[in-house]
Design a protein around this motif. Structure first.
Motif, short mmCIF file in Angstrom:
data_model
loop_
_atom_site.label_atom_id
_atom_site.label_comp_id
_atom_site.label_asym_id
_atom_site.label_seq_id
_atom_site.Cartn_x
_atom_site.Cartn_y
_atom_site.Cartn_z
N GLN A 218 -3.56 -0.17 4.70
CA GLN A 218 -2.54 0.69 4.10
C GLN A 218 -3.14 2.06 3.73
O GLN A 218 -2.54 3.11 3.99
CB GLN A 218 -1.96 0.01 2.87
N GLU B 250 4.43 6.86 14.46
CA GLU B 250 4.03 5.47 14.59
C GLU B 250 2.55 5.39 14.25
O GLU B 250 1.77 6.22 14.70
CB GLU B 250 4.24 4.96 16.01
N TYR C 201 -0.26 0.64 11.41
CA TYR C 201 0.23 -0.11 10.26
C TYR C 201 1.76 -0.22 10.26
O TYR C 201 2.32 -0.99 9.51
CB TYR C 201 -0.26 0.59 8.98
N GLY C 202 2.41 0.56 11.10
CA GLY C 202 3.86 0.55 11.18
C GLY C 202 4.40 1.96 11.29
O GLY C 202 3.65 2.94 11.25
N ASP C 203 5.70 2.06 11.45
CA ASP C 203 6.34 3.37 11.57
C ASP C 203 6.42 4.06 10.22
O ASP C 203 6.49 3.41 9.18
CB ASP C 203 7.74 3.22 12.17
N LYS D 75 9.59 1.36 7.81
CA LYS D 75 8.85 0.09 7.83
C LYS D 75 9.63 -0.95 7.04
O LYS D 75 9.63 -0.93 5.81
CB LYS D 75 7.46 0.27 7.23
#
Length: 108
Positions: free
Chosen positions: A28, A61, A64-66, A78
């Motif tokens: 994160q 993107e 870890y995600g959008d 996300k």
């Protein structure tokens, strides 16, 4: 910047072999620095308001995600989900507050 989630995980383990499992907070934090970098470069300025606005406008993107921020500043790209661990150790998905078991009775 970091490749895929799997690649990031492998690289983290190589760099920090003392970890038996990789803390999600590390991923994160890495993604947050990546977003900051993109915003800072887009701002092309040291002015804090310009940088803040550029970070708020980031849509990208990551491993870890959008990323896409709402006007309130939360990442709306996300999706998050909740689950409650039941007394029998099973997972129960929580869609609304009515799905939760009250009071939670667990014997540990």
């Amino acid at each position: 910047m970091f490749g895929t989630a799997s690649q990031w995980n492998e690289d983290f383990k190589k760099a920090h072999p003392e970890y038996s499992s990789v803390p999600y907070q590390s991923a994160q934090a890495s993604a947050a620095v990546y977003v900051w970098k993109e915003g800072f470069e887009a701002a092309n300025s040291f002015d804090k308001d310009t940088v803040r606005d550029a970070i708020a406008a980031v849509e990208m993107e990551t491993f870890y995600g959008d990323i896409k921020f709402s006007a309130q500043g939360n990442n709306i790209a996300k999706p998050m989900f909740y689950r409650q661990i039941q007394a029998d150790a099973s997972y129960k998905p929580i869609i609304t507050h009515e799905d939760m078991t009250y009071p939670r009775k667990a014997n540990y």
